[in-house]
Enzyme design. Structure first.
Site, PDB file in Angstrom:
ATOM      1  N   GLN A 146       8.576  35.692  -9.987  1.00  0.00           N
ATOM      2  CA  GLN A 146       9.409  34.629  -9.435  1.00  0.00           C
ATOM      3  C   GLN A 146       8.740  33.938  -8.226  1.00  0.00           C
ATOM      4  OE1 GLN A 146      13.362  35.496  -7.681  1.00  0.00           O
ATOM      5  NE2 GLN A 146      14.123  34.796  -9.647  1.00  0.00           N
ATOM      6  N   ARG A 171      -3.342  33.294 -16.479  1.00  0.00           N
ATOM      7  CA  ARG A 171      -3.924  34.298 -15.574  1.00  0.00           C
ATOM      8  C   ARG A 171      -3.039  35.550 -15.562  1.00  0.00           C
ATOM      9  NH1 ARG A 171      -8.213  36.617 -13.160  1.00  0.00           N
ATOM     10  NH2 ARG A 171      -7.668  37.472 -11.120  1.00  0.00           N
ATOM     11  N   GLU A 186       0.827  -1.210   0.000  1.00  0.00           N
ATOM     12  CA  GLU A 186       0.000   0.000   0.000  1.00  0.00           C
ATOM     13  C   GLU A 186       0.864   1.264   0.000  1.00  0.00           C
ATOM     14  OE1 GLU A 186      -3.984  -0.252   2.097  1.00  0.00           O
ATOM     15  OE2 GLU A 186      -3.094   1.407   3.199  1.00  0.00           O
TER      16      GLU A 186
END
Ligand SMILES: Cc1cc2nc3c(=O)[nH]c(=O)nc-3n(C[C@H](O)[C@H](O)[C@H](O)COP(=O)(O)OP(=O)(O)OC[C@H]3O[C@@H](n4cnc5c(N)ncnc54)[C@H](O)[C@@H]3O)c2cc1C
Length: 379
Positions: free
Chosen positions: A279, A268, A242
């Site tokens: 940055q 955007r 798992e």
């Protein structure tokens, strides 16, 4: 060191990704709170529910590394991380123990149904007073002639409300510690087994979770999986599966989210330029990429060791820890970069964070992974 995939692995990854995108990406909000049986069956049709299981038992017969790579495709292609989590819990904590410890009858009876998606499997070990400390289990299984009688309660059982078969861990020898636990396969209609009210939770909304109760639950001795006293090694091995292969799906999730977030940062515009030109944003994306790739390499190395039958407990814990903590940070980063859009539920961005948070808890918490790593360092 060879970092390349074979053409078969590449082809399988592409097919798994295409399948998950085309067939498993129903909006999880539509099925909120309900187990998606139709999607589950589609997972079975592709083979996601039996990736490492040999073909004769209904699986695809993949090695560990390829299993992880296909789980990655599933996590990347399917936006319903609850479904992916349910599939991983079913496969690695229920199906694999049956494959690795089951007798011929158990394999024939359960594996084809569990791999095809006809049945749902669950793993039940945690108890109200035994979470990280699984040796504090109170559920007892007492031998009575040709049967065992189980009494106790399990706290968080993924798939519990919809499971057809439960892999239940119980104490058979209270004074034997590690060798005092045994595992049992108990079908849902068995008298004395009942499922409690499902919990509401913050994420993984399509993956139901509930307590289960065992009250004078009598099962034939043949329901035991593996030998008496072998429950703990069986559970440990299932956690190794798992922690490696289920968490591969979160690598895929991070890849999808990074792609989506980079696109958003390019499109955007604020202050007349793309926000990604700042940055503060581009470095956050670079750090997301760093966490994605470094956790992915830890995962591949852990799987590579598992495929060679080598000791891998530290490498598996390193991978689980890195992936789960990267996934939570990825959720925070994408939300921050999307601004207000990230916070409203209809965009599905905040769900990435809600679905990532439990990954530092289930399959052994981050603290427990650090304990395993520290003990491998000799501490
Ligand atoms: C979404 C989800 C699905 C799950 N599915 C299943 C399932 O299918 N089957 C199942 O059996 N269980 C399942 N669990 C339960 C899960 O395995 C447990 O929640 C987990 O093992 C932690 O146990 P606990 O919740 O009792 O926390 P606790 O063990 O009580 O831990 C509480 C806090 O204490 C810390 N802690 C505990 N011990 C130590 C220590 N020695 N050193 C430092 N810190 C420590 C933990 O890291 C944690 O931060 C699931 C849980 C979640 C959230």
């Amino acid at each position: 060191m060879d970092f390349s995939w074979t053409s078969e692995q590449l082809e399988l990854y592409d097919r798994a990704l295409d399948f998950a995108r085309a067939n498993l990406s129903d909006d999880p909000k539509r099925t909120e709170g309900k187990f998606p049986r139709t999607l589950w069956q589609r997972c079975g049709e592709f083979g996601f529910l039996g990736l490492p299981v040999p073909e004769r038992h209904g699986g695809l017969g993949l090695d560990t590394l390829t299993t992880a790579r296909v789980m990655e495709a599933l996590g990347r292609g399917c936006v319903d991380t609850g479904l992916v989590f349910s599939a991983g819990a079913h496969l690695f904590a229920c199906v694999m123990p049956i494959l690795e410890a089951g007798d011929d009858r158990q394999k024939t009876q359960y594996l084809p149904r569990l791999c095809s998606g006809e049945w749902v499997g669950a793993n039940a070990i945690s108890e109200p007073e035994a979470g990280s400390d699984v040796f504090a289990l109170k559920t007892r299984a007492v031998r009575d002639g040709d049967s065992y009688v189980l009494d106790g309660g399990k706290s968080y059982v993924t798939n519990g409300p919809d499971a057809d078969v439960f892999l239940v861990y119980a104490v058979t020898h209270p004074t034997s510690g590690y060798l005092g636990l045994s595992a049992f396969l108990i079908e849902k209609k068995t008298p004395g087994l009942s499922v409690g009210r499902p919990f509401e939770k913050m994420g993984l909304s399509t993956s139901p979770i509930a307590p289960i109760y065992l009250e004078g639950c009598r099962v034939p001795a043949s329901a035991m999986l593996g030998a008496e006293g072998q429950g703990a090694p069986l559970f440990k091995r299932s956690m190794q599966w798992e922690r490696a292969c289920l968490f591969a799906a979160y690598v895929g999730v991070m890849e999808r989210v990074l792609e989506q977030t980079v696109d958003f940062a390019r499109q955007r515009k604020q202050f007349k330029r793309a926000i990604g030109k700042n940055q503060a944003i581009s470095h956050r994306l670079a750090d997301m990429k760093l966490r994605l790739e470094s956790s992915r390499l830890l995962l591949y190395r852990a799987c590579w060791l598992m495929d060679r039958g080598q000791e891998a407990s530290m490498e598996v814990s390193l991978a689980k820890l890195a992936i789960s903590e990267a996934a939570v940070q990825c959720g925070l980063d994408t939300l921050q970069i999307h601004g207000g859009m990230g916070y409203v539920t209809e965009t599905g961005i905040e769900r990435v964070l809600r679905d990532a948070i439990p990954s530092t808890i289930f399959s052994g918490t981050s603290e427990i992974q650090r304990d395993i790593i520290a003990s491998n360092l000799g501490l």
